[in-house]
Design an enzyme around this catalytic site. Structure first.
Site, PDB file in Angstrom:
ATOM      1  N   SER A 176       0.830  -1.201   0.000  1.00  0.00           N
ATOM      2  CA  SER A 176       0.000   0.000   0.000  1.00  0.00           C
ATOM      3  C   SER A 176       0.866   1.254   0.000  1.00  0.00           C
ATOM      4  O   SER A 176       1.646   1.463  -0.925  1.00  0.00           O
ATOM      5  CB  SER A 176      -0.969  -0.054   1.185  1.00  0.00           C
ATOM      6  OG  SER A 176      -1.964   0.920   1.066  1.00  0.00           O
ATOM      7  N   ASP A 236     -10.024  -3.823  -5.164  1.00  0.00           N
ATOM      8  CA  ASP A 236      -9.159  -2.824  -4.527  1.00  0.00           C
ATOM      9  C   ASP A 236      -9.113  -1.574  -5.402  1.00  0.00           C
ATOM     10  O   ASP A 236      -8.877  -1.681  -6.611  1.00  0.00           O
ATOM     11  CB  ASP A 236      -7.760  -3.419  -4.350  1.00  0.00           C
ATOM     12  CG  ASP A 236      -6.770  -2.476  -3.694  1.00  0.00           C
ATOM     13  OD1 ASP A 236      -7.180  -1.398  -3.226  1.00  0.00           O
ATOM     14  OD2 ASP A 236      -5.575  -2.829  -3.646  1.00  0.00           O
ATOM     15  N   HIS A 243      -8.198  -4.874  -0.559  1.00  0.00           N
ATOM     16  CA  HIS A 243      -7.036  -4.141  -0.085  1.00  0.00           C
ATOM     17  C   HIS A 243      -6.724  -4.506   1.369  1.00  0.00           C
ATOM     18  O   HIS A 243      -7.596  -4.491   2.224  1.00  0.00           O
ATOM     19  CB  HIS A 243      -7.273  -2.632  -0.177  1.00  0.00           C
ATOM     20  CG  HIS A 243      -6.019  -1.838   0.076  1.00  0.00           C
ATOM     21  ND1 HIS A 243      -5.093  -1.591  -0.902  1.00  0.00           N
ATOM     22  CD2 HIS A 243      -5.531  -1.268   1.204  1.00  0.00           C
ATOM     23  CE1 HIS A 243      -4.092  -0.892  -0.400  1.00  0.00           C
ATOM     24  NE2 HIS A 243      -4.334  -0.689   0.885  1.00  0.00           N
TER      25      HIS A 243
END
Length: 416
Positions: A199, A356, A386
């Site tokens: 991320s 995501d 995610h």
């Protein structure tokens, strides 16, 4: 005595009432503000995790209103001190907390001797540049170190809102440069060092890789061996890519939340969220220039289902543009780096998840790398969301696809 009993009863009633209100509010939010598409793994467990996320945020807000501290501080405390799973230390690892050029790191080394120098892995945790810590990622880093027989360095970079861009990037860069220079002290081969992150950490890994690649000759440094990017956030130009539209309400990362994180990382000014969301934060000529790398047509057709609506904003706000200009720097948005810079990068591993908002950032970066001759290993979690690798080994809240994804990352690292 009666007064004491009455006071205790009323206090208990208030506490129970507040608890009921909190639970009711969380349930309402979970079922009205989120969407779990068909095919996503473990929808019941995911709702539970999202509900916990909402509850923690609400408690943080209550604490802030009561003057107990900023919401972000309370949320971090709950996540790190209250909810964090206590990792059982692997007996085959030596784990120590030290500093690399002033940056706190946790180093995981193998106890067993090796005839050859080992692989080194720098890990940058996720959390929107605001949350996350080496403690929260301790279990994952132990697992990677053990399974790959590598030396892993987990970096505790400083966080927003206390620190803004480029502090997080600079902390990760300085830790990386220090490790490249001192790798031999940890039994690591300087030519086998990988940067890895998920991320926001994937953003930092890609940014560090770009900078180190451009610096290595002037500083007489070896090249990084590879970059491992796990659902990375790579650009702030377009929040209307197909994945942002398809998954805008899918936990654990909403489209508006991603904008919030980017702006907190950039400068903390939340007054122009709507301009960024609608595409009015950049001049048309700027967006046209980057469209050669960002247009949805570059994304495979199978990912464009659901009637994508392109961003048609033809005007912009000059004041907002001046505030977001740094977001166009490659160290903030690696997807916007020049072809020359991209072409010099080491081989990459990119992991994306179907459900995501950041899926298309990964797909577009994959294409940019391949178009410039950089080898890419791509792993797509078809039923993933995610943050799924954070639940690769969490008891009841374990997701099998998260475990498979982590094991695929491990396989890639073993092979390089």
């Amino acid at each position: 005595m009666d007064l004491v009993l009455w006071t205790l009863t009323m206090t208990l009633a208030v506490v129970v009432g507040l608890f009921v209100l909190l639970v009711s509010g969380v349930i309402c939010t979970v079922f009205t503000e989120s969407v779990l598409p068909p095919g996503i793994q473990g929808p019941g467990k995911l709702r539970l995790i999202y509900g916990l996320q909402v509850a923690i945020g609400t408690l943080g807000n209550i604490a802030q209103n009561l003057g107990l501290g900023p919401q972000v501080t309370v949320v971090r405390y709950i996540c790190t001190k209250v909810l964090r799973r206590k990792s059982k230390k692997e007996t085959g690892l030596i784990i120590q907390d030290i500093q690399f050029d002033g940056v706190p790191v946790r180093v995981y080394q193998q106890r067993s001797a090796s005839a050859e120098k080992r692989r080194g892995i720098l890990f940058f945790h996720g959390g929107g540049w605001m949350f996350g810590s080496i403690d929260e990622y301790d279990h994952l880093c132990q697992y990677i170190a053990k399974e790959t027989e590598s030396t892993v360095v987990s970096v505790e970079y400083r966080l927003a809102p206390e620190y803004r861009y480029p502090t997080q990037f600079e902390d990760c860069l300085n830790a990386t440069l220090h490790f490249l220079k001192t790798a031999g002290d940890y039994g690591v081969d300087r030519t086998r060092i990988v940067v890895c992150g998920d991320s926001a950490g994937g953003n930092l890994a890609a940014a560090v890789c770009l900078r180190v690649t451009s610096m290595k000759e002037s500083l007489d440094l070896p090249s990084l061996c590879a970059q491992v990017l796990i659902y990375p956030a790579l650009q702030m130009v377009d929040f209307n890519l197909p994945s942002y539209q398809q998954n805008q309400y899918v936990p654990l990362l909403f489209r508006t939340r991603m904008i919030f994180f980017f702006l907190q990382y950039l400068n903390g000014d939340m007054s122009f969220v709507e301009e960024v969301l609608s595409g009015h934060h950049l001049p048309v000529e700027i967006k046209t220039n980057y469209r050669r790398w960002l247009k949805p047509d570059l994304i495979p057709a199978k990912f464009q289902v659901g009637g994508h609506k392109p961003n048609l904003a033809l005007t912009h706000d000059d004041e907002v543009y001046n505030l977001v200009k740094p977001s166009l720097e490659p160290t903030f948005a690696p997807l916007l780096a020049s072809d020359t810079a991209i072409g010099r990068l080491p081989p990459a591993y990119i992991l994306t998840c179907e459900f995501d908002v950041l899926r298309d950032d990964g797909l577009l970066f994959k294409k940019r790398l391949e178009d410039n001759g950089v080898p890419v290993s791509w792993y797509h979690v078809q039923d993933g969301f995610h943050g799924i690798i954070s639940f690769f080994d969490n008891g009841y809240l374990t997701f099998s696809s998260g475990r498979q994804a982590v094991d695929n990352i491990v396989s890639f690292l073993i092979d390089i």
